[in-house]
Write an enzyme that holds these catalytic residues in place. Structure first.
Site, PDB file in Angstrom:
ATOM      1  N   THR A  36      25.367 -15.230  36.219  1.00 13.00           N
ATOM      2  CA  THR A  36      24.903 -13.956  36.784  1.00 13.00           C
ATOM      3  C   THR A  36      23.490 -14.120  37.342  1.00 13.00           C
ATOM      4  O   THR A  36      23.202 -13.689  38.473  1.00 13.00           O
ATOM      5  CB  THR A  36      24.937 -12.844  35.707  1.00 13.00           C
ATOM      6  OG1 THR A  36      26.178 -12.931  35.003  1.00 13.00           O
ATOM      7  CG2 THR A  36      24.795 -11.470  36.338  1.00 13.00           C
ATOM      8  N   ASP A  87      17.613 -11.595  33.126  1.00 12.81           N
ATOM      9  CA  ASP A  87      18.495 -12.515  32.407  1.00 12.81           C
ATOM     10  C   ASP A  87      19.870 -11.875  32.215  1.00 12.81           C
ATOM     11  O   ASP A  87      20.024 -10.655  32.337  1.00 12.81           O
ATOM     12  CB  ASP A  87      17.870 -12.880  31.046  1.00 12.81           C
ATOM     13  CG  ASP A  87      18.333 -14.230  30.539  1.00 12.81           C
ATOM     14  OD1 ASP A  87      19.329 -14.775  31.053  1.00 12.81           O
ATOM     15  OD2 ASP A  87      17.694 -14.754  29.603  1.00 12.81           O
ATOM     16  N   GLY A  88      20.833 -12.690  31.921  1.00 15.13           N
ATOM     17  CA  GLY A  88      22.181 -12.216  31.650  1.00 15.13           C
ATOM     18  C   GLY A  88      22.380 -12.005  30.162  1.00 15.13           C
ATOM     19  O   GLY A  88      21.437 -12.067  29.371  1.00 15.13           O
ATOM     20  N   ALA A  89      23.610 -11.740  29.776  1.00 11.00           N
ATOM     21  CA  ALA A  89      23.942 -11.573  28.359  1.00 11.00           C
ATOM     22  C   ALA A  89      25.415 -11.897  28.157  1.00 11.00           C
ATOM     23  O   ALA A  89      26.219 -11.770  29.077  1.00 11.00           O
ATOM     24  CB  ALA A  89      23.641 -10.155  27.905  1.00 11.00           C
ATOM     25  N   ASP A  90      25.727 -12.303  26.941  1.00 12.56           N
ATOM     26  CA  ASP A  90      27.137 -12.516  26.596  1.00 12.56           C
ATOM     27  C   ASP A  90      27.760 -11.228  26.087  1.00 12.56           C
ATOM     28  O   ASP A  90      28.941 -10.977  26.294  1.00 12.56           O
ATOM     29  CB  ASP A  90      27.245 -13.626  25.547  1.00 12.56           C
ATOM     30  CG  ASP A  90      26.693 -14.939  26.092  1.00 12.56           C
ATOM     31  OD1 ASP A  90      27.218 -15.407  27.110  1.00 12.56           O
ATOM     32  OD2 ASP A  90      25.707 -15.455  25.534  1.00 12.56           O
ATOM     33  N   GLY A 101      22.939 -16.822  24.676  1.00 12.92           N
ATOM     34  CA  GLY A 101      22.972 -18.218  24.275  1.00 12.92           C
ATOM     35  C   GLY A 101      24.296 -18.905  24.542  1.00 12.92           C
ATOM     36  O   GLY A 101      24.475 -20.064  24.181  1.00 12.92           O
ATOM     37  N   GLY A 102      25.203 -18.176  25.214  1.00  8.06           N
ATOM     38  CA  GLY A 102      26.462 -18.818  25.587  1.00  8.06           C
ATOM     39  C   GLY A 102      26.211 -20.065  26.423  1.00  8.06           C
ATOM     40  O   GLY A 102      26.938 -21.053  26.337  1.00  8.06           O
ATOM     41  N   GLY A 103      25.140 -20.017  27.212  1.00  6.18           N
ATOM     42  CA  GLY A 103      24.774 -21.174  28.036  1.00  6.18           C
ATOM     43  C   GLY A 103      23.786 -22.103  27.340  1.00  6.18           C
ATOM     44  O   GLY A 103      23.301 -23.061  27.946  1.00  6.18           O
ATOM     45  N   GLU A 109      15.012 -18.493  26.305  1.00  2.00           N
ATOM     46  CA  GLU A 109      15.259 -17.117  26.753  1.00  2.00           C
ATOM     47  C   GLU A 109      14.533 -16.116  25.858  1.00  2.00           C
ATOM     48  O   GLU A 109      13.974 -15.131  26.344  1.00  2.00           O
ATOM     49  CB  GLU A 109      16.765 -16.822  26.757  1.00  2.00           C
ATOM     50  CG  GLU A 109      17.488 -17.542  27.880  1.00  2.00           C
ATOM     51  CD  GLU A 109      18.997 -17.390  27.843  1.00  2.00           C
ATOM     52  OE1 GLU A 109      19.621 -17.529  28.900  1.00  2.00           O
ATOM     53  OE2 GLU A 109      19.564 -17.143  26.758  1.00  2.00           O
TER      54      GLU A 109
HETATM   55  C1  5RP Z   1      22.549 -18.411  28.500  1.00  2.96           C
HETATM   56  C2  5RP Z   1      22.775 -16.951  28.350  1.00  2.96           C
HETATM   57  C3  5RP Z   1      23.412 -16.247  29.487  1.00  2.96           C
HETATM   58  O1  5RP Z   1      22.592 -15.207  29.886  1.00  2.96           O
HETATM   59  C4  5RP Z   1      24.728 -15.699  29.042  1.00  2.96           C
HETATM   60  O2  5RP Z   1      25.504 -16.770  28.517  1.00  2.96           O
HETATM   61  C5  5RP Z   1      25.485 -15.027  30.189  1.00  2.96           C
HETATM   62  O3  5RP Z   1      25.864 -15.990  31.120  1.00  2.96           O
HETATM   63  P1  5RP Z   1      26.752 -15.628  32.374  1.00  2.96           P
HETATM   64  O4  5RP Z   1      25.902 -14.795  33.287  1.00  2.96           O
HETATM   65  O5  5RP Z   1      27.138 -16.951  32.955  1.00  2.96           O
HETATM   66  O6  5RP Z   1      27.951 -14.867  31.873  1.00  2.96           O
HETATM   67  O7  5RP Z   1      22.449 -16.345  27.368  1.00  2.96           O
HETATM   68  O8  5RP Z   1      22.028 -18.980  27.344  1.00  2.96           O
END
Ligand code: 5RP
Length: 232
Positions: A36, A87-90, A101-103, A109
């Site tokens: 994202t 930032d994004g989020a899971d 932290g999925g990534g 972060e």
């Molecule tokens: C990385 C994160 C990302 O913000 C989270 O995993 C969302 O990722 P994406 O936008 O690909 O769904 O926390 O550590």
């Protein structure tokens, strides 16, 4: 009538473009990580081409490289303040509690979110959990040293933890990540503090009380959720 379905990728881009509207000349940005945020980074290129000056601190090697490629002046040793972290989020709940932290970028972060005047979360609607967070397993960054002991202690809190990639995964900081299932978490802030107290835990992917606002994109457009007042 022909109703076209908005794809998840289009939703991510829509949320990212809302966040772009918050960017002002001279700002120092916190630059998140993930698919994202990549839409947000790529869109900065046009702003920079229009003469908008942007400096940034980045949450991952990958985002640093991408941001530099579009002309962001990415600082390695910045002392603050950070005007706006995007930032994004899971997962995200209605109070702004986040799973991240999925990534694997959770430690950087959180440092950047904690040190930012404003934290803007961008997400597609699948990330919004009206009934609470915890379906997505909580990433926990762990020092490799005696990591099984750390895992045992975190499991005593009440979860089941699995080392990512059978223990081979390493973050940009050289640490491991455990993905932990605690079920739906009733009190995310309390859980964040409990996990963070375990020696060997470098960071936990629960982010409570940090988000200022969120842009959540869905089939019917993008909605804004305000958690705190925006600081100029
Ligand atoms: C990385 C994160 C990302 O913000 C989270 O995993 C969302 O990722 P994406 O936008 O690909 O769904 O926390 O550590």
């Amino acid at each position: 009538m022909n109703f076209r379905t908005v794809t998840p990728e289009e939703m991510k881009k829509a949320a990212a473009l809302e966040a772009l509207k918050l960017v002002r000349d001279g700002m120092v940005l916190g630059i998140g990580t993930g698919s994202t945020v990549n839409f947000f980074i790529d869109a900065l290129k046009d702003l920079i081409a229009q003469g908008v000056r942007i400096r940034g601190v980045s949450t991952s090697f990958e985002s640093s490289e991408r941001a530099r490629a579009v002309g962001v002046n990415v600082e390695e040793d910045y002392t603050g303040p950070i005007d706006l972290d995007v930032d994004g989020a899971d997962e995200m709940d209605a109070s702004g509690n986040l799973v991240k932290g999925g990534g694997g970028a959770l430690l950087r972060e959180k440092i950047i979110a904690y040190n930012s005047k404003n934290v803007c979360i961008i997400a597609d609607e699948s990330k919004f959990k009206a009934n609470g967070i915890g379906t997505f397993r909580i990433p926990v960054e762990v020092l490799p040293y005696l990591s099984q002991m750390t895992r045992n202690q975190v499991e005593k809190i009440g979860g089941i933890c699995i080392f990512r990639d059978n223990g081979k995964y390493r973050t940009d900081n050289g640490n491991m990540v455990m993905d932990c299932d605690f079920g739906i978490i009733k009190n995310p802030a309390e859980m964040e503090n409990k996990i963070k107290m375990v020696p060997g835990v470098m960071e936990v992917g629960l982010f409570c009380g940090l988000a200022t606002l969120a842009f959540v994109a869905g089939q019917d457009g993008t909605r804004t959720i305000n958690f705190k007042n925006f600081s100029p």
